[in-house]
Structure formats: C-alpha cells, structure tokens
Design a protein around this motif. Structure first.
Motif, PDB file in Angstrom:
ATOM      1  N   ARG A  77      -6.188  39.834   7.116  1.00 12.76           N
ATOM      2  CA  ARG A  77      -6.908  40.795   6.246  1.00 12.76           C
ATOM      3  C   ARG A  77      -7.386  39.908   4.849  1.00 12.76           C
ATOM      4  N   ARG A  78      -6.413  39.057   4.267  1.00 11.60           N
ATOM      5  CA  ARG A  78      -6.776  38.705   3.202  1.00 11.60           C
ATOM      6  C   ARG A  78      -7.694  37.551   3.402  1.00 11.60           C
ATOM      7  N   ALA A  79      -7.376  36.698   4.498  1.00 13.53           N
ATOM      8  CA  ALA A  79      -8.456  35.563   4.812  1.00 13.53           C
ATOM      9  C   ALA A  79      -9.864  36.209   4.991  1.00 13.53           C
ATOM     10  N   GLU A  80     -10.192  37.367   5.557  1.00 11.42           N
ATOM     11  CA  GLU A  80     -11.363  38.007   5.647  1.00 11.42           C
ATOM     12  C   GLU A  80     -12.088  38.472   4.319  1.00 11.42           C
ATOM     13  N   PHE A  89     -12.309  31.119   7.586  1.00  4.36           N
ATOM     14  CA  PHE A  89     -11.901  30.800   9.053  1.00  4.36           C
ATOM     15  C   PHE A  89     -10.628  29.663   9.016  1.00  4.36           C
ATOM     16  N   GLU A  90     -10.915  28.776   7.904  1.00  2.00           N
ATOM     17  CA  GLU A  90      -9.523  27.914   8.005  1.00  2.00           C
ATOM     18  C   GLU A  90      -8.504  28.708   7.379  1.00  2.00           C
ATOM     19  N   THR A  91      -8.562  29.437   6.341  1.00  2.00           N
ATOM     20  CA  THR A  91      -7.568  30.043   5.996  1.00  2.00           C
ATOM     21  C   THR A  91      -6.603  30.753   6.825  1.00  2.00           C
ATOM     22  N   LEU A  92      -7.407  31.446   7.823  1.00  2.00           N
ATOM     23  CA  LEU A  92      -6.735  32.194   8.912  1.00  2.00           C
ATOM     24  C   LEU A  92      -6.059  31.125   9.973  1.00  2.00           C
ATOM     25  N   LEU A  93      -6.840  30.245  10.396  1.00  2.00           N
ATOM     26  CA  LEU A  93      -6.421  29.296  11.364  1.00  2.00           C
ATOM     27  C   LEU A  93      -5.148  28.413  10.861  1.00  2.00           C
ATOM     28  N   TYR A  94      -5.152  28.007   9.674  1.00  2.00           N
ATOM     29  CA  TYR A  94      -3.903  27.183   8.961  1.00  2.00           C
ATOM     30  C   TYR A  94      -2.890  28.079   8.712  1.00  2.00           C
ATOM     31  N   GLY A  95      -3.358  29.161   8.179  1.00  2.00           N
ATOM     32  CA  GLY A  95      -2.261  30.150   7.797  1.00  2.00           C
ATOM     33  C   GLY A  95      -1.420  30.610   8.867  1.00  2.00           C
ATOM     34  N   PHE A 128      -4.968  42.330  15.119  1.00  2.00           N
ATOM     35  CA  PHE A 128      -5.335  41.121  14.920  1.00  2.00           C
ATOM     36  C   PHE A 128      -6.276  40.345  15.354  1.00  2.00           C
ATOM     37  N   ALA A 129      -6.667  40.697  16.865  1.00  2.00           N
ATOM     38  CA  ALA A 129      -7.952  40.102  17.558  1.00  2.00           C
ATOM     39  C   ALA A 129      -8.928  40.744  16.771  1.00  2.00           C
ATOM     40  N   ALA A 130      -9.208  41.830  16.568  1.00  2.00           N
ATOM     41  CA  ALA A 130     -10.359  42.530  15.675  1.00  2.00           C
ATOM     42  C   ALA A 130     -10.856  41.488  14.549  1.00  2.00           C
ATOM     43  N   ILE A 131      -9.814  41.363  13.681  1.00  2.00           N
ATOM     44  CA  ILE A 131     -10.123  40.648  12.396  1.00  2.00           C
ATOM     45  C   ILE A 131     -10.599  39.079  12.743  1.00  2.00           C
ATOM     46  N   ILE A 132     -10.007  38.587  13.812  1.00  2.00           N
ATOM     47  CA  ILE A 132     -10.480  37.264  14.054  1.00  2.00           C
ATOM     48  C   ILE A 132     -11.669  37.341  14.607  1.00  2.00           C
ATOM     49  N   GLU A 133     -12.101  38.221  15.357  1.00  2.00           N
ATOM     50  CA  GLU A 133     -13.340  38.341  16.078  1.00  2.00           C
ATOM     51  C   GLU A 133     -14.525  38.385  14.860  1.00  2.00           C
ATOM     52  N   VAL A 136     -14.866  34.871  12.927  1.00  2.00           N
ATOM     53  CA  VAL A 136     -15.373  33.830  13.805  1.00  2.00           C
ATOM     54  C   VAL A 136     -16.948  34.138  13.632  1.00  2.00           C
ATOM     55  N   ARG A 137     -17.021  35.530  13.948  1.00  2.00           N
ATOM     56  CA  ARG A 137     -18.665  35.902  13.732  1.00  2.00           C
ATOM     57  C   ARG A 137     -19.278  35.467  12.700  1.00  2.00           C
ATOM     58  N   ARG A 138     -18.596  35.765  11.521  1.00  2.00           N
ATOM     59  CA  ARG A 138     -19.124  35.334   9.963  1.00  2.00           C
ATOM     60  C   ARG A 138     -19.391  33.721  10.158  1.00  2.00           C
ATOM     61  N   ALA A 139     -18.515  33.012  10.543  1.00  2.00           N
ATOM     62  CA  ALA A 139     -18.567  31.430  10.515  1.00  2.00           C
ATOM     63  C   ALA A 139     -19.857  31.034  11.498  1.00  2.00           C
ATOM     64  N   ILE A 140     -19.866  31.486  12.544  1.00  2.00           N
ATOM     65  CA  ILE A 140     -21.063  31.284  13.466  1.00  2.00           C
ATOM     66  C   ILE A 140     -22.421  31.547  12.730  1.00  2.00           C
ATOM     67  N   ASP A 141     -22.450  32.700  12.039  1.00  2.00           N
ATOM     68  CA  ASP A 141     -23.489  33.200  11.524  1.00  2.00           C
ATOM     69  C   ASP A 141     -23.974  32.590  10.303  1.00  2.00           C
ATOM     70  N   ALA A 142     -23.014  32.060   9.461  1.00  6.39           N
ATOM     71  CA  ALA A 142     -23.201  30.957   8.472  1.00  6.39           C
ATOM     72  C   ALA A 142     -23.600  29.550   8.987  1.00  6.39           C
TER      73      ALA A 142
END
Length: 200
Positions: A77-80, A89-95, A128-133, A136-142
């Motif tokens: 949620r904080r990464a979002e 995306f990196e904040t969530l992945l590495y965190g 958890f999966a809903a936030i990941i999705e 990920v979608r934001r990173a793709i769209d950007a």
C-alpha cells in the motif's frame, strides 16, 4: 458468557501466534523433517491445541505465508502511493525481497516441494495480489515494463531471487539481470540499494 468469549479468542490468537513462531523457527533450522509434536512442544502447547489450529504441515506453511502477506500488504500500500510508477514497482519488489531474506521459514514454505493450503489464506493472498496487479499495470502504462508482463511474472521474479538467497549467492545481482529482461528502453536502470533506500 459474553465476558468469557473475548478472553477465549485472545487466548486462541496467542496460541496461534506461538505455534507459528515455533514452526517458523523449526522449519528454518531443519526444514521438512520437523514433526508436528515438536512444534507443539516448542510452542509450549499440547498437540491437541496445535491440531485445533492446524490440521497438518501444509496448513502451517500456508499460515506462515499468510502472516508474511499481511505484513507485505502494508508495504504494498505504501509503494502504491509512490508517484513514479517505476519507483513504486521497485519499492515493492525490493522491499518484499529484503523483508523475506531473513525469513527462511517463509522461503521454504513458498519454494518447498509441498504445496501450501492456499485456500486457508485466500483473503491475505488476494489483498496482496490486487495491489501487485495495480502497481504492475501502472509500470506498463508508463512504458517502464514490457507490455506482456503479467502480475504472475512478479511472482516468478521474487521466487527466482529467493532461490538465490542461500549461501553466498547474490540475489540482487540475479534480480538486476532479470529486470534488464523485462524493462523497456524507456525504463531507468534498476536502483542500487543506497539510491532506493530501505523499504519497511
């Protein structure tokens, strides 16, 4: 009757946490060879109490995963909330990976040969999966992630990195190489730990 029920629920919660703490410690030390009665003894509880909470080791593994997912949902949620899509995306992945690095029991539960009882932790997994999705979608769209990247690919990245956390293996090096394969040319280079800071 009404004054006793909250006490029983609190006792049950404490017993459940004691069991999970004991199981996490023993799984981390000895892996799949740990027996249910050993977990009960380590938790200071009777075997009957253990089985009232968890029917088998698959259920215990799922609960260990579910407890970690509950913690990681807060991080997600904080990464979002991070404005830049790639940084989020990196904040969530590495965190996520920095959080599970010291948690050998979680890694064993996720990577082990026995499939956990996912239905027991569907709510934690789904949150958890809903936030990941969404991240990920934001990173793709950007334009930072390749268009065919799926939320399930996030799981592949994390599982590969976790598999490289034992011994002297460098999971960060592994992840850098993997990210180079999923980023677009418009994406920034993967941040180094000192640039990114430590997510918590």
């Amino acid at each position: 009757m009404t004054t006793r029920e909250p006490t029983l629920r609190a006792d049950a919660r404490r017993n459940r946490e004691a069991i999970l703490d004991a199981a996490s410690d023993l799984f981390a030390r000895r892996g799949e060879s740990v027996q249910m009665d050993e977990i009960a003894e380590r938790a200071g509880l009777g075997v009957g109490t253990l089985y009232r909470h968890f029917t088998d080791k698959q259920a215990l593994r799922a609960a260990i995963i579910g407890r970690r997912f509950e913690l990681m949902t807060g991080l997600a949620r904080r990464a979002e909330q991070v404005e830049d899509a790639w940084t989020a995306f990196e904040t969530l992945l590495y965190g996520y990976l920095e959080s599970v690095q010291p948690d050998a029991a979680f890694r064993l539960a996720v990577l082990g040969p026995q499939e956990p009882s996912w239905e027991a932790i569907e709510a934690e997994k789904s949150a958890f999966a809903a936030i990941i999705e969404r991240i990920v979608r934001r990173a793709i769209d950007a334009g930072h992630l390749r268009a065919d990247f799926q939320p399930s690919d996030f799981v592949l990245l994390t599982r590969g990195a976790m598999a490289n956390m034992s011994g002297d293996q460098d999971w960060r090096r592994y992840l850098t190489l993997q990210l180079e394969g999923v980023q677009t040319g418009a994406a920034p280079a993967p941040a180094q730990p000192e640039d990114r800071g430590h997510a918590s």
